[in-house]
Design a protein around this motif. Structure first.
Motif, mmCIF file in Angstrom:
data_model
loop_
_atom_site.group_PDB
_atom_site.id
_atom_site.type_symbol
_atom_site.label_atom_id
_atom_site.label_comp_id
_atom_site.label_asym_id
_atom_site.label_seq_id
_atom_site.Cartn_x
_atom_site.Cartn_y
_atom_site.Cartn_z
ATOM 1 N N MET A 109 -15.985 49.580 19.709
ATOM 2 C CA MET A 109 -15.597 48.384 18.903
ATOM 3 C C MET A 109 -15.813 48.672 17.481
ATOM 4 O O MET A 109 -14.747 48.780 16.840
ATOM 5 N N LYS A 110 -17.058 48.944 17.100
ATOM 6 C CA LYS A 110 -17.229 48.964 15.690
ATOM 7 C C LYS A 110 -16.599 50.392 15.121
ATOM 8 O O LYS A 110 -16.168 50.277 13.828
ATOM 9 N N ARG A 111 -16.333 51.218 15.707
ATOM 10 C CA ARG A 111 -15.810 52.496 15.391
ATOM 11 C C ARG A 111 -14.214 52.137 14.823
ATOM 12 O O ARG A 111 -13.768 52.862 14.057
ATOM 13 N N ASN A 112 -13.534 51.019 15.508
ATOM 14 C CA ASN A 112 -12.047 50.808 15.123
ATOM 15 C C ASN A 112 -12.222 49.812 13.998
ATOM 16 O O ASN A 112 -10.898 49.569 13.505
ATOM 17 N N ARG A 113 -13.220 49.343 13.472
ATOM 18 C CA ARG A 113 -13.184 48.544 12.336
ATOM 19 C C ARG A 113 -12.759 49.316 11.228
ATOM 20 O O ARG A 113 -13.141 50.311 10.893
ATOM 21 N N PRO A 114 -11.975 48.576 10.172
ATOM 22 C CA PRO A 114 -11.756 49.572 8.968
ATOM 23 C C PRO A 114 -13.055 49.805 7.968
ATOM 24 O O PRO A 114 -14.042 48.863 8.383
ATOM 25 N N PHE A 115 -12.878 50.646 7.307
ATOM 26 C CA PHE A 115 -13.976 51.065 6.509
ATOM 27 C C PHE A 115 -13.722 51.027 4.990
ATOM 28 O O PHE A 115 -12.828 51.354 4.564
ATOM 29 N N PHE A 116 -14.134 50.000 4.183
ATOM 30 C CA PHE A 116 -13.756 50.106 2.567
ATOM 31 C C PHE A 116 -14.960 50.417 1.793
ATOM 32 O O PHE A 116 -16.161 50.112 2.012
ATOM 33 N N LEU B 42 -8.112 59.737 -7.180
ATOM 34 C CA LEU B 42 -8.228 61.167 -7.361
ATOM 35 C C LEU B 42 -8.886 61.896 -6.120
ATOM 36 O O LEU B 42 -8.463 63.021 -5.909
ATOM 37 N N HIS B 43 -9.531 61.029 -5.382
ATOM 38 C CA HIS B 43 -10.018 61.744 -4.072
ATOM 39 C C HIS B 43 -9.115 61.548 -2.943
ATOM 40 O O HIS B 43 -9.769 61.767 -1.754
ATOM 41 N N GLY B 44 -8.267 61.047 -3.088
ATOM 42 C CA GLY B 44 -7.102 60.934 -1.957
ATOM 43 C C GLY B 44 -7.387 59.708 -1.220
ATOM 44 O O GLY B 44 -6.601 59.297 -0.290
ATOM 45 N N TYR B 45 -7.922 58.598 -1.331
ATOM 46 C CA TYR B 45 -8.203 57.349 -1.037
ATOM 47 C C TYR B 45 -6.987 56.338 -1.453
ATOM 48 O O TYR B 45 -7.004 56.174 -2.513
ATOM 49 N N PRO B 46 -6.230 55.505 -0.466
ATOM 50 C CA PRO B 46 -5.838 54.440 -1.163
ATOM 51 C C PRO B 46 -6.609 53.492 -1.993
ATOM 52 O O PRO B 46 -7.611 52.994 -1.355
ATOM 53 N N SER B 47 -6.252 53.110 -2.933
ATOM 54 C CA SER B 47 -7.117 52.395 -3.830
ATOM 55 C C SER B 47 -6.519 51.132 -4.592
ATOM 56 O O SER B 47 -5.343 51.399 -5.041
ATOM 57 N N MET B 48 -7.164 50.153 -4.679
ATOM 58 C CA MET B 48 -6.844 49.059 -5.172
ATOM 59 C C MET B 48 -7.754 48.046 -6.196
ATOM 60 O O MET B 48 -8.799 48.076 -5.539
ATOM 61 N N ALA B 49 -7.472 47.748 -7.390
ATOM 62 C CA ALA B 49 -8.097 46.866 -8.110
ATOM 63 C C ALA B 49 -7.918 45.421 -8.182
ATOM 64 O O ALA B 49 -6.667 45.207 -8.275
ATOM 65 N N PHE B 50 -8.813 44.486 -8.403
ATOM 66 C CA PHE B 50 -8.495 43.156 -8.265
ATOM 67 C C PHE B 50 -8.997 42.664 -9.492
ATOM 68 O O PHE B 50 -10.248 42.876 -9.785
ATOM 69 N N SER B 51 -8.500 41.931 -10.229
ATOM 70 C CA SER B 51 -9.104 40.943 -11.361
ATOM 71 C C SER B 51 -8.440 39.761 -11.613
ATOM 72 O O SER B 51 -7.376 39.507 -11.283
ATOM 73 N N LEU B 52 -9.271 38.851 -11.929
ATOM 74 C CA LEU B 52 -8.771 37.472 -12.444
ATOM 75 C C LEU B 52 -8.853 37.248 -13.538
ATOM 76 O O LEU B 52 -9.747 37.603 -14.251
ATOM 77 N N PRO C 203 -13.094 56.323 3.781
ATOM 78 C CA PRO C 203 -12.715 54.687 3.624
ATOM 79 C C PRO C 203 -11.379 54.742 3.908
ATOM 80 O O PRO C 203 -10.635 55.571 3.556
ATOM 81 N N ASP C 204 -10.936 53.668 4.656
ATOM 82 C CA ASP C 204 -9.593 53.462 4.642
ATOM 83 C C ASP C 204 -8.876 52.823 3.414
ATOM 84 O O ASP C 204 -7.665 52.962 3.101
ATOM 85 N N LEU C 205 -9.919 52.048 2.450
ATOM 86 C CA LEU C 205 -9.472 51.735 1.281
ATOM 87 C C LEU C 205 -10.665 52.008 0.290
ATOM 88 O O LEU C 205 -11.667 51.760 0.685
ATOM 89 N N VAL C 206 -10.408 52.307 -0.912
ATOM 90 C CA VAL C 206 -11.545 52.096 -2.047
ATOM 91 C C VAL C 206 -10.756 50.689 -2.832
ATOM 92 O O VAL C 206 -9.646 50.542 -3.201
ATOM 93 N N LEU C 207 -11.700 49.918 -3.116
ATOM 94 C CA LEU C 207 -11.476 48.536 -3.776
ATOM 95 C C LEU C 207 -12.489 48.314 -4.920
ATOM 96 O O LEU C 207 -13.633 48.800 -4.768
ATOM 97 N N ALA C 208 -11.870 47.899 -6.072
ATOM 98 C CA ALA C 208 -12.722 47.362 -7.167
ATOM 99 C C ALA C 208 -12.415 45.992 -7.756
ATOM 100 O O ALA C 208 -11.365 45.609 -7.459
#
Lengths: 255, 255
Positions: B1-8, B124-134, B93-98
């Motif tokens: 179960m845990k193995r299938n969870r996404p990892f960010f 740059l390391h080839g991970y799908p990446s997304m920044a969030f700002s308010l 990581p499935d995603l890099v988030l900031a």
């Protein structure tokens, strides 16, 4: 007579005492009035960083006919911002120049480069801007082979101009004689083994930034990496608009 | 179960105690395993800066089921680099988030943004990446209206993926209810009056970074500035390839 001389704003990221910036000053002094605003110490790897948390200082350390040198406690981008805000005194620079950097700012290195940070900042303020870097980290590197190329590029940039929101990233290979210049795109490269673990004498682990740059696939002939590896001066035109227009179209269909 | 969870992999530039990053953690914890590597203090305005001159430290400060939080003395880009080099331990990581950043990272601000620096580094390391700002600098800003949008975008990014060498810059306007999302290009803006001169109590002049951001012309409907001013969440796709292909063609004819 003096009023017709070109006027250049100059910075770097190795600090005002570095050989590279002094070579740039010596090369251009016969041709133009120069305002130099450079960091007080090495600020390599600063990219476009700005100093948001503490105030910065700026002191005039050299004043001669057609040359003023200010030393600034901030980043390379701060140096250009401060010049724009307080030191130009209404005189518009014909060019903003940065370097000559001790070390390679081609491919992905451009993102970390304080030299490029200064030049981005110049371009953000609407000045034609150009960065010079020599692929040699030696603090006593020989910059003389670069001189005719720099003079040529500077005159061309003044004559032709540069479109708004763009600048040039010029990298020189480490060799005695260049094969010529190549207009390039930025290569896709990657850094591996970026940190070396070490023990602190007082206890605890620290990480030193090190790393090996790696080409992603064989460097292609239209890239800066290829040009430098083959003895050419790499001239990479850079845009400040980082929008991915290809991805924008895809997302418009997905979101 | 845990193995299938996404990892960010998550970072920010306001530091690990900021409300924004803890909101992001709380929002995503039910959905994914999280590795958080964040600066020990605010590193706003750092852009892609890396720490080249001194070693950095990194300490585990929180460990719970599916969550580890490390605090790093480096910049946001350093945090992602260090995670990649030493902390991921082979788990991709499935995603890099900031984020969520306290403040606007749209238009030219993206160049100075440490939040974007973290996300560039992920890409740059080839991970799908997304920044969030308010677009709200209040340290106690209300992030709850962002939650459904973040969850939606995160799931879409995992499902659809992102092309290599690109990432997303997501900015939320300061309002209670968003009108929807808009895929945008980066607006051309400029900063004026960037430094405020002040006297140091001990004597001498210092300069504080301040400034007013100004649109260059009327913000156009396809830009992030327009979207935010009209209550839309601005999603700007960003490329790491900063080559100006338009200028490249011109230069090939001139040089």
């Amino acid at each position: 007579m003096k009023r017709n001389r070109p006027f250049f704003l100059i910075s770097n990221d190795d600090g005002y005492t570095a050989k590279g910036i002094n070579e740039l000053i010596d090369t251009l002094r016969p041709l133009a009035d120069l305002l130099v605003v450079a960091p007080e110490r090495s600020r390599s790897g600063m990219g476009c960083a700005i100093t948001a948390d503490v105030p910065i200082t700026c002191e005039l350390v050299r004043k001669e006919r057609g040359l003023k040198v200010y030393v600034c406690s901030g980043t390379p981008a701060d140096c250009i911002k401060l010049a724009h805000a307080h030191l130009l005194k209404g005189r518009r620079p014909d060019l903003v120049l940065a370097g000559i950097n001790h070390g390679d700012n081609s491919s992905v290195n451009a993102h970390y480069s304080g030299t490029m940070g200064a030049v981005y900042e110049g371009a953000l303020h609407g000045y034609p801007s150009m960065a010079f870097s020599l692929c040699d980290f030696n603090p006593d590197a020989d910059f003389t082979p670069l001189r005719p190329y720099i003079i040529d590029l500077v005159f061309k940039a003044i004559t032709v101009g540069l479109p708004h929101f763009s600048c040039l990233n010029v990298n020189f290979p480490k060799c005695e004689k260049f094969k010529g210049t190549k207009v390039c795109r930025m290569a896709y490269t990657q850094w591996d083994n970026e940190f070396t673990k070490a023990k602190r004498p007082q206890g605890g682990t620290v990480y030193w930034l090190t790393g090996d740059r790696r080409d992603i696939g064989e460097p292609q002939e239209d890239t800066d990496s290829w040009a430098l590896a083959h003895g050419y001066v790499a001239i990479t035109p850079v845009t400040l608009d980082v929008t991915s227009y290809g991805l924008l179209e895809i997302l418009n269909n997905v979101l």
